[in-house]
Design a protein around this motif. Structure first.
Motif, PDB file in Angstrom:
ATOM      1  N   LEU A  59      38.465  41.238  47.601  1.00  0.00           N
ATOM      2  CA  LEU A  59      37.825  40.182  46.819  1.00  0.00           C
ATOM      3  C   LEU A  59      38.183  40.226  45.337  1.00  0.00           C
ATOM      4  CD1 LEU A  59      34.327  40.136  48.526  1.00  0.00           C
ATOM      5  CD2 LEU A  59      36.178  38.472  48.790  1.00  0.00           C
ATOM      6  N   ARG A  60      38.062  41.380  44.714  1.00  0.00           N
ATOM      7  CA  ARG A  60      38.352  41.456  43.285  1.00  0.00           C
ATOM      8  C   ARG A  60      39.813  41.119  42.971  1.00  0.00           C
ATOM      9  NH1 ARG A  60      36.848  46.870  40.903  1.00  0.00           N
ATOM     10  NH2 ARG A  60      37.437  45.799  38.981  1.00  0.00           N
ATOM     11  N   LEU A  62      41.880  39.340  44.767  1.00  0.00           N
ATOM     12  CA  LEU A  62      42.114  37.940  45.125  1.00  0.00           C
ATOM     13  C   LEU A  62      41.577  37.000  44.055  1.00  0.00           C
ATOM     14  CD1 LEU A  62      42.925  35.789  47.244  1.00  0.00           C
ATOM     15  CD2 LEU A  62      40.616  36.023  48.198  1.00  0.00           C
ATOM     16  N   ILE A  63      40.336  37.225  43.607  1.00  0.00           N
ATOM     17  CA  ILE A  63      39.723  36.374  42.597  1.00  0.00           C
ATOM     18  C   ILE A  63      40.467  36.503  41.273  1.00  0.00           C
ATOM     19  CG2 ILE A  63      37.617  35.938  41.277  1.00  0.00           C
ATOM     20  CD1 ILE A  63      37.526  35.115  44.231  1.00  0.00           C
ATOM     21  N   CYS A  64      40.823  37.724  40.915  1.00  0.00           N
ATOM     22  CA  CYS A  64      41.534  37.954  39.661  1.00  0.00           C
ATOM     23  C   CYS A  64      42.894  37.255  39.658  1.00  0.00           C
ATOM     24  CB  CYS A  64      41.695  39.455  39.434  1.00  0.00           C
ATOM     25  SG  CYS A  64      42.471  39.890  37.865  1.00  0.00           S
ATOM     26  N   LYS A  65      43.604  37.336  40.756  1.00  0.00           N
ATOM     27  CA  LYS A  65      44.930  36.725  40.856  1.00  0.00           C
ATOM     28  C   LYS A  65      44.854  35.207  40.756  1.00  0.00           C
ATOM     29  CE  LYS A  65      48.878  36.261  44.007  1.00  0.00           C
ATOM     30  NZ  LYS A  65      49.429  36.650  45.336  1.00  0.00           N
ATOM     31  N   ARG A  66      43.859  34.621  41.413  1.00  0.00           N
ATOM     32  CA  ARG A  66      43.757  33.155  41.451  1.00  0.00           C
ATOM     33  C   ARG A  66      43.160  32.558  40.182  1.00  0.00           C
ATOM     34  NH1 ARG A  66      44.047  30.097  46.431  1.00  0.00           N
ATOM     35  NH2 ARG A  66      42.792  28.540  45.323  1.00  0.00           N
ATOM     36  N   TYR A  67      42.182  33.256  39.607  1.00  0.00           N
ATOM     37  CA  TYR A  67      41.404  32.640  38.529  1.00  0.00           C
ATOM     38  C   TYR A  67      41.454  33.389  37.203  1.00  0.00           C
ATOM     39  CZ  TYR A  67      39.492  30.371  42.677  1.00  0.00           C
ATOM     40  OH  TYR A  67      39.362  29.697  43.858  1.00  0.00           O
ATOM     41  N   GLY A  68      42.164  34.514  37.150  1.00  0.00           N
ATOM     42  CA  GLY A  68      42.277  35.245  35.897  1.00  0.00           C
ATOM     43  C   GLY A  68      41.342  36.441  35.823  1.00  0.00           C
ATOM     44  N   ARG A  73      33.840  40.728  37.601  1.00  0.00           N
ATOM     45  CA  ARG A  73      33.325  41.853  36.828  1.00  0.00           C
ATOM     46  C   ARG A  73      32.774  42.881  37.793  1.00  0.00           C
ATOM     47  NH1 ARG A  73      35.039  43.159  32.760  1.00  0.00           N
ATOM     48  NH2 ARG A  73      33.191  43.752  31.579  1.00  0.00           N
ATOM     49  N   ALA A  74      33.023  44.158  37.502  1.00  0.00           N
ATOM     50  CA  ALA A  74      32.528  45.248  38.335  1.00  0.00           C
ATOM     51  C   ALA A  74      31.788  46.253  37.458  1.00  0.00           C
ATOM     52  CB  ALA A  74      33.681  45.937  39.069  1.00  0.00           C
ATOM     53  N   LEU A  75      30.621  46.702  37.923  1.00  0.00           N
ATOM     54  CA  LEU A  75      29.764  47.582  37.143  1.00  0.00           C
ATOM     55  C   LEU A  75      29.335  48.782  37.971  1.00  0.00           C
ATOM     56  CD1 LEU A  75      27.286  44.831  35.812  1.00  0.00           C
ATOM     57  CD2 LEU A  75      29.424  45.575  34.745  1.00  0.00           C
ATOM     58  N   LEU A 127      33.188  34.524  38.538  1.00  0.00           N
ATOM     59  CA  LEU A 127      32.943  34.008  39.879  1.00  0.00           C
ATOM     60  C   LEU A 127      32.462  35.100  40.832  1.00  0.00           C
ATOM     61  CD1 LEU A 127      36.146  31.808  40.284  1.00  0.00           C
ATOM     62  CD2 LEU A 127      33.848  31.035  39.677  1.00  0.00           C
ATOM     63  N   LEU A 128      32.740  36.351  40.485  1.00  0.00           N
ATOM     64  CA  LEU A 128      32.391  37.478  41.348  1.00  0.00           C
ATOM     65  C   LEU A 128      31.853  38.613  40.494  1.00  0.00           C
ATOM     66  CD1 LEU A 128      32.495  39.119  44.059  1.00  0.00           C
ATOM     67  CD2 LEU A 128      34.855  39.719  43.434  1.00  0.00           C
ATOM     68  N   LEU A 129      30.629  39.042  40.797  1.00  0.00           N
ATOM     69  CA  LEU A 129      30.014  40.180  40.111  1.00  0.00           C
ATOM     70  C   LEU A 129      29.725  41.255  41.152  1.00  0.00           C
ATOM     71  CD1 LEU A 129      28.646  41.577  37.673  1.00  0.00           C
ATOM     72  CD2 LEU A 129      26.549  40.329  38.273  1.00  0.00           C
ATOM     73  N   CYS A 130      30.313  42.444  40.962  1.00  0.00           N
ATOM     74  CA  CYS A 130      30.101  43.562  41.873  1.00  0.00           C
ATOM     75  C   CYS A 130      29.369  44.682  41.134  1.00  0.00           C
ATOM     76  CB  CYS A 130      31.435  44.095  42.402  1.00  0.00           C
ATOM     77  SG  CYS A 130      32.383  42.893  43.357  1.00  0.00           S
ATOM     78  N   GLY A 131      28.243  45.099  41.667  1.00  0.00           N
ATOM     79  CA  GLY A 131      27.481  46.183  41.057  1.00  0.00           C
ATOM     80  C   GLY A 131      27.362  47.348  42.021  1.00  0.00           C
ATOM     81  N   ASP A 132      27.889  48.494  41.647  1.00  0.00           N
ATOM     82  CA  ASP A 132      27.819  49.684  42.501  1.00  0.00           C
ATOM     83  C   ASP A 132      26.673  50.584  42.042  1.00  0.00           C
ATOM     84  OD1 ASP A 132      28.551  51.350  44.567  1.00  0.00           O
ATOM     85  OD2 ASP A 132      30.141  52.358  43.449  1.00  0.00           O
TER      86      ASP A 132
END
Length: 218
Positions: A59-60, A62-68, A73-75, A127-132
């Motif tokens: 996901l990260r 893919l989203i980064c490649k398509r939309y910059g 964001r990952a935390l 568009l995508l927020l990942c929190g670990d």
């Protein structure tokens, strides 16, 4: 904007060798982006079961490649976990402007023009927020993150009348929180699994509400 996204995601899933559960998570995220709705998911499980694998490997990128680069964001709580997440991942404390020993409020998260600029850079196009390490994030910190996302996505356009009336995390389309709720927290003494603390604290109460609102638990 989403033309071909599903096909690209499927190719990435196959290349990464995702399990059925990881594939379902990717499908859920891509479907939300295509339909322009929000999905907030928690993925729970012990260490080593692959909770962060699909976000990190499919996901990260893919989203980064398509939309910059600012589209995801990952935390994490600890710097060691941030390094594992890779890319431009950072800590919850860095994003919310928290400092050890300081008294944090929602106002201090979003008030200054400098902070607004930082938050806008972090979240305006996210568009995508990942929190670990979600089990180690205090409920109040969840609310601070929620407020930070709202401020960043609104920018200078207008103030939020009440963060409690806003969609979770400012309406970021895909929010994936991962962690082990059976884990003994080595850093935070009061994480999401511990409701102790000041019961009258707005941030603690609302942090729980944001976390529990519209969640699909996997």
């Amino acid at each position: 904007m989403t033309d071909g996204l599903a096909d690209e995601a499927w190719e990435a899933v196959q290349a990464a060798g995702c399990t059925e559960g990881q594939t379902d998570l990717c499908a859920l995220a891509v479907d939300a982006l295509i339909r322009r709705v929000q999905v907030v998911v928690t993925v729970q499980g012990e260490g080593g079961v692959g909770k962060t694998y699909a976000p990190a490997k499919v996901l990260r990128p893919l989203i980064c490649k398509r939309y910059g680069g600012r589209s995801e964001r990952a935390l994490a709580v600890q710097n060691s976990a941030v390094r594992v997440l890779g890319g431009d991942a950072t800590t919850y404390h860095q994003v919310t402007g928290s400092r050890r020993g300081s008294k944090q409020t929602t106002a201090t998260v979003t008030a200054s023009g400098h902070r607004r600029g930082e938050l806008e850079a972090d979240f305006e196009h996210c568009l995508l927020l990942c929190g670990d390490e979600i089990s180690m994030v205090p409920a109040a910190m969840q609310y601070f993150l929620h407020a930070a996302c709202i401020a960043g996505r609104r920018g200078e356009k207008e103030e939020a009348e009440d963060e409690r009336l806003e969609p979770p995390y400012g309406g970021i389309p895909v929010v994936i929180m991962t962690g082990d709720h059976m884990q003994l927290p080595p850093v935070a003494t009061t994480g999401l699994t511990d409701r102790s603390g000041a019961p009258g604290s707005l941030e603690i109460q609302e942090g729980w509400r944001v976390y529990e609102l519209s969640l699909i638990h996997i």
